[in-house]
Design a protein around this motif. Structure first.
Motif, short mmCIF file in Angstrom:
data_model
loop_
_atom_site.label_atom_id
_atom_site.label_comp_id
_atom_site.label_asym_id
_atom_site.label_seq_id
_atom_site.Cartn_x
_atom_site.Cartn_y
_atom_site.Cartn_z
N MET A 228 -98.19 -13.36 34.99
CA MET A 228 -97.96 -11.92 34.88
C MET A 228 -96.56 -11.56 35.37
O MET A 228 -95.82 -10.81 34.70
N TRP A 229 -96.22 -12.05 36.53
CA TRP A 229 -94.90 -11.76 37.11
C TRP A 229 -93.78 -12.29 36.21
O TRP A 229 -92.80 -11.59 35.96
N ARG A 230 -93.95 -13.48 35.70
CA ARG A 230 -92.91 -14.08 34.86
C ARG A 230 -92.66 -13.26 33.60
O ARG A 230 -91.52 -13.19 33.11
N MET A 231 -93.69 -12.62 33.06
CA MET A 231 -93.52 -11.82 31.85
C MET A 231 -92.56 -10.65 32.06
O MET A 231 -91.85 -10.25 31.14
N LEU A 232 -92.53 -10.12 33.27
CA LEU A 232 -91.67 -8.97 33.53
C LEU A 232 -90.26 -9.37 33.95
O LEU A 232 -89.44 -8.50 34.25
N GLN A 233 -89.97 -10.66 33.96
CA GLN A 233 -88.64 -11.10 34.34
C GLN A 233 -87.76 -11.45 33.14
O GLN A 233 -86.59 -11.79 33.29
N LEU A 234 -88.32 -11.37 31.93
CA LEU A 234 -87.54 -11.69 30.73
C LEU A 234 -86.58 -10.57 30.38
O LEU A 234 -86.74 -9.43 30.81
N ASP A 235 -85.57 -10.88 29.59
CA ASP A 235 -84.62 -9.86 29.16
C ASP A 235 -85.29 -8.84 28.24
O ASP A 235 -84.99 -7.64 28.30
N LYS A 236 -86.18 -9.32 27.37
CA LYS A 236 -86.89 -8.44 26.44
C LYS A 236 -88.39 -8.64 26.58
O LYS A 236 -88.85 -9.77 26.74
N PRO A 237 -89.17 -7.56 26.50
CA PRO A 237 -90.62 -7.67 26.67
C PRO A 237 -91.29 -8.37 25.49
O PRO A 237 -90.94 -8.14 24.33
N GLN A 238 -92.24 -9.23 25.80
CA GLN A 238 -93.01 -9.94 24.79
C GLN A 238 -94.46 -10.05 25.26
O GLN A 238 -94.75 -9.92 26.45
N ASP A 239 -95.35 -10.31 24.33
CA ASP A 239 -96.76 -10.53 24.65
C ASP A 239 -97.04 -12.03 24.71
O ASP A 239 -96.47 -12.80 23.93
N PHE A 240 -97.93 -12.42 25.63
CA PHE A 240 -98.20 -13.84 25.81
C PHE A 240 -99.69 -14.12 26.01
O PHE A 240 -100.38 -13.38 26.71
N VAL A 241 -100.16 -15.20 25.39
CA VAL A 241 -101.48 -15.76 25.68
C VAL A 241 -101.34 -16.65 26.91
O VAL A 241 -100.42 -17.47 27.00
N ILE A 242 -102.28 -16.48 27.85
CA ILE A 242 -102.30 -17.32 29.06
C ILE A 242 -103.65 -18.02 29.10
O ILE A 242 -104.70 -17.38 29.17
N ALA A 243 -103.63 -19.35 29.05
CA ALA A 243 -104.86 -20.13 28.94
C ALA A 243 -104.59 -21.57 29.32
O ALA A 243 -103.44 -22.00 29.47
N THR A 244 -105.68 -22.34 29.49
CA THR A 244 -105.52 -23.77 29.78
C THR A 244 -105.42 -24.60 28.50
O THR A 244 -104.92 -25.71 28.50
N GLY A 245 -105.99 -24.07 27.40
CA GLY A 245 -106.01 -24.81 26.15
C GLY A 245 -107.23 -25.69 25.99
O GLY A 245 -107.38 -26.38 24.98
N VAL A 246 -108.13 -25.66 26.97
CA VAL A 246 -109.35 -26.49 26.94
C VAL A 246 -110.57 -25.60 27.02
O VAL A 246 -110.66 -24.73 27.89
N SER A 247 -111.52 -25.81 26.13
CA SER A 247 -112.75 -25.03 26.11
C SER A 247 -113.91 -25.87 26.63
O SER A 247 -114.06 -27.03 26.25
N SER A 248 -114.72 -25.27 27.51
CA SER A 248 -115.88 -25.96 28.07
C SER A 248 -117.10 -25.06 27.96
O SER A 248 -116.98 -23.83 27.98
N SER A 249 -118.27 -25.66 27.88
CA SER A 249 -119.49 -24.86 27.80
C SER A 249 -119.90 -24.38 29.18
O SER A 249 -119.52 -24.97 30.21
N LEU A 250 -120.70 -23.33 29.20
CA LEU A 250 -121.23 -22.84 30.47
C LEU A 250 -122.10 -23.92 31.11
O LEU A 250 -122.13 -24.05 32.34
#
Length: 321
Positions: A228-250
């Motif tokens: 979250m903090w890193r997103m506000l440090q860029l020169d221009k605002p962008q949207d980002f997906v934040i995830a591990t990339g791995v899906s697991s069942s409950l």
């Protein structure tokens, strides 16, 4: 630098407050009624006295205006609003007001003040709906399947609209599931961790859960607030997906939690249809490649790490959070 965290009392709000304090920020935080709020999570992290709190009703434009005028922040993080997908089916109006209307008020106040405020909106992977085996990216279409997800989707597009129309520095963090020991007990991951420890201590109960077949991309909250903090440090605002990339069942999460206390989950867990949602997402997984490329961010804890950490904190509450 001064930051205002809306919803500072929650899991992410508390971890973000600590993260910003460690970076030398002056941190302000809001609650609906700051005089009555206990801010237990801030106290558990040992930072309550280092944060200035004030009351703010996000669905009231005047209240939002007063809070931002008083705090004069450089950055605003909107983490407030309803946080439970299940609850949103019971309280859909509250979901829309506390998420969508709140976001609109914050954006309008920032536009009205004409201040160089950088704005972060807490988005959600729930907006994507059920994408099957595909890992969702920033360009994946939204197909929300709950009032919560509809509200988050509305807030997302409000941010995009205000960024494009008025030049605001505003961005969305589309975060997939992220957990910690600060999660409230109503969240299934905390419920599992607490149940496993109670049963390991010879409780005679069965842990009753909903659909064990759902799959989620689970990460660790302290890592996600850094994104979250890193997103506000860029020169221009962008949207980002934040995830591990791995899906697991409950079911896999349950197995990992019970294994941490030396138990076979199958002897202690039952499913109950009352915990099934009217519409459910079967698969959820995110692709955070853009965040890695532009923010230098990458998750280091996976689902098994998260489950083990949550159980260990239940076993020993004195462990560092």
């Amino acid at each position: 630098m001064k930051a205002l965290i809306c919803g500072i009392g929650g899991q992410d709000g508390a971890y973000l407050a600590r993260h910003l304090l460690d970076k030398g920020y002056e941190v302000w935080g809001t609650s609906r009624d700051a005089q009555l709020a206990t801010f237990d999570n801030l106290r558990r992290l040992g930072i309550r006295e280092r944060v200035t709190t004030l009351s703010m009703a996000t669905n009231d434009f005047r209240s939002v205006l007063q809070a931002l005028t008083k705090s004069q922040p450089d950055e605003v993080y909107n983490l407030a609003g309803q946080t439970s997908v299940g609850l949103s089916f019971e309280q859909p109006t509250e979901a829309l007001e506390s998420i969508a209307t709140a976001t609109l008020n914050l954006l309008e106040v920032i536009r009205f003040l004409r201040a160089p405020i950088r704005f972060y909106q807490a988005g959600s992977s729930e907006c994507f709906g059920d994408v099957g085996e595909i890992a969702a990216t920033e360009t994946t279409h939204f197909e929300p399947r709950s009032p919560y997800a509809v509200a988050k989707s509305t807030a997302h597009w409000l941010v995009v609209n205000y960024r494009d129309a008025y030049g605001l520095y505003a961005c969305n963090g589309i975060l997939f599931n992220h957990e910690s020991a600060l999660r409230p007990s109503r969240f299934v991951t905390r419920k599992i961790a607490q149940g496993a420890v109670r049963i390991a201590r010879r409780a005679t109960e069965k842990l009753v859960l909903g659909d064990l077949g759902i799959r989620r991309d689970w990460g660790w909250s302290p890592e996600y607030v850094d994104a979250m903090w890193r997103m506000l440090q860029l020169d221009k605002p962008q949207d980002f997906v934040i995830a591990t990339g791995v899906s697991s069942s409950l079911q896999e999460f349950v197995a990992a939690a019970f294994a941490e206390v030396g138990l076979d989950w199958q002897a202690h867990v039952v499913q109950d249809a009352q915990f099934f949602r009217p519409t459910e997402i079967r698969h959820s997984r995110g692709d955070a490649s853009k965040a890695h490329a532009h923010l230098g961010w990458k998750a280091t804890m996976n689902m098994h790490d998260v489950a083990r950490a949550m159980v260990r904190h239940e076993l020993d509450p004195t462990l560092p959070l």
